[in-house]
Design a protein around this motif. Structure first.
Motif: not given
Length: 243
Positions: A58-59, A53-54, A56, A189
């Protein structure tokens, strides 16, 4: 709406939790083995989740979230790593009782070697794609440990269970990735995945799910086995004292 992801978590675990108290199943008696497995596995996967997540890779879409966060993860995502393993281990435990016939050792080995070979090939072929390579490297490692180090006799039951879990998996993961919704709850992503999808579900998710459940079963079975051995030794010691 903002409770969508939370409701997916709740409904994923609701029926297994209720039936845990069924007198014919009594799954709640397995909680001393289950919760440590879920906790240890959760630490690993939540750490992995936070890192991706950090980066990015995925989010999460805030429209479907309550807004409560633990670190950089929404509360619902953390709950996912508790609710889904609970439901899957409940299913695994029930099927272990109901289905006594398992794959032959040769069939189990063939499936394991095939999955390891596939994992190594994909991890190497798509090594620049972070989600793809990490997922398949972890799967190869876990399968090697289960088959060749632990020599797990439960592995064939795991394959059978996971195959049966694929249908509910497609429903839950489909919702999370946008099937039937205006936008996905969890986005990926495109620079870090192969791009092959089943409906809206990235190909990698099927094997990421296998990683998650396999590690849970591995720890759950190890704790259960150790507890059974300890109980057996204590029973024998007690019997020896009486004689």
């Amino acid at each position: 709406m903002k409770f969508t992801y939370l409701l997916i978590d709740i409904f994923s675990v609701l029926v297994p939790f209720i039936f845990s108290f069924h007198p014919g199943l009594k799954f709640y008696k397995n909680w001393p083995f289950l919760f440590p497995a879920m906790l240890l596995t959760g630490i690993f996967f939540i750490s992995w989740d936070m890192y991706f997540t950090h980066l990015k890779i995925w989010g999460f879409n805030p429209y479907y979230l309550t807004g409560v966060y633990i670190g950089n993860l929404p509360l619902e995502e953390v709950l996912f790593f508790l609710c889904i393993p609970y439901s899957c281990l409940f299913t695994y435990s029930c099927l272990s009782v109901l289905i006594k016939r398992t794959l032959s050792k040769r069939a189990q080995l063939t499936i394991t070697l095939s999955l390891i070979a596939l994992s190594v090939f994909i991890a190497v072929r798509f090594h620049v794609l972070s989600y793809t390579s990490y997922t398949f490297v972890v799967l190869a490692i876990l399968l090697i440990i289960a088959q060749f180090i632990l020599k797990a006799d439960w592995l064939s039951q795991f394959y059978t269970t996971y195959l049966m879990l694929l249908f509910p998996f497609l429903i839950v993961n489909g919702l999370l990735t946008g099937t039937g919704l205006a936008n996905p709850i969890v986005w990926y992503n495109p620079l870090h995945i192969i791009g092959l999808r089943i409906l809206t579900i990235p190909f990698e998710d099927i094997f990421y799910g296998m990683d998650l459940i396999l590690l849970n079963v591995m720890i759950y079975s190890a704790i259960n086995y150790r507890a059974a051995r300890t109980a057996s030794k204590n029973a024998k010691a007690e019997l020896f004292k009486r004689n």
